[in-house]
Write a protein that holds these residues in place. Sequence first.
Motif, short mmCIF file in Angstrom:
data_model
loop_
_atom_site.label_atom_id
_atom_site.label_comp_id
_atom_site.label_asym_id
_atom_site.label_seq_id
_atom_site.Cartn_x
_atom_site.Cartn_y
_atom_site.Cartn_z
N SER A 3 6.47 1.25 10.00
CA SER A 3 7.54 0.59 10.74
C SER A 3 8.84 0.69 9.96
N ASP A 4 9.94 0.52 10.67
CA ASP A 4 11.24 0.63 10.02
C ASP A 4 11.51 -0.50 9.03
N ALA A 9 14.40 -1.84 4.38
CA ALA A 9 14.49 -2.97 3.45
C ALA A 9 15.75 -2.79 2.62
N MET A 10 16.47 -3.88 2.39
CA MET A 10 17.78 -3.81 1.75
C MET A 10 17.80 -4.62 0.45
N TYR A 17 16.17 0.82 1.30
CA TYR A 17 15.07 1.42 0.56
C TYR A 17 15.04 2.92 0.87
N GLY A 18 15.14 3.26 2.12
CA GLY A 18 15.33 4.64 2.57
C GLY A 18 14.07 5.48 2.70
N LEU A 19 14.20 6.49 3.53
CA LEU A 19 13.09 7.39 3.79
C LEU A 19 12.75 8.25 2.58
N ALA A 20 13.76 8.72 1.85
CA ALA A 20 13.51 9.59 0.69
C ALA A 20 12.70 8.84 -0.37
N ARG A 21 13.07 7.59 -0.64
CA ARG A 21 12.33 6.80 -1.63
C ARG A 21 10.92 6.53 -1.15
N GLU A 50 13.50 -5.35 -2.09
CA GLU A 50 14.22 -6.09 -1.06
C GLU A 50 14.72 -7.45 -1.53
N ALA A 51 15.95 -7.77 -1.18
CA ALA A 51 16.55 -9.05 -1.56
C ALA A 51 16.05 -10.19 -0.68
N GLN A 52 15.82 -9.90 0.60
CA GLN A 52 15.29 -10.92 1.51
C GLN A 52 14.43 -10.24 2.56
#
Length: 67
Positions: A3-4, A9-10, A17-21, A50-52
């Motif tokens: 899932s996205d 995640a920020m 977080y991103g797809l590459a990571r 993720e921060a939250q």
Amino acid sequence: MYSDGLTEAMNKEGELYGLARFIRQLQGLWPTGSVQSACEAVFRDVAAYEAQNRDDRTLFILSRDRP
């Protein structure tokens, strides 16, 4: 399948977080051969990044036994 909530995640700086990571994380875990361990490791890494917690997270990895 995922899932996205994983790739979006920020962190505190607003970076995704991103797809590459996500892909690098999975590639690093692939040789372990344990689907359950791989899923758990991805969830731990995303949670640490993720921060939250803003979104749901789903990861489905299908594996088969090698003959």
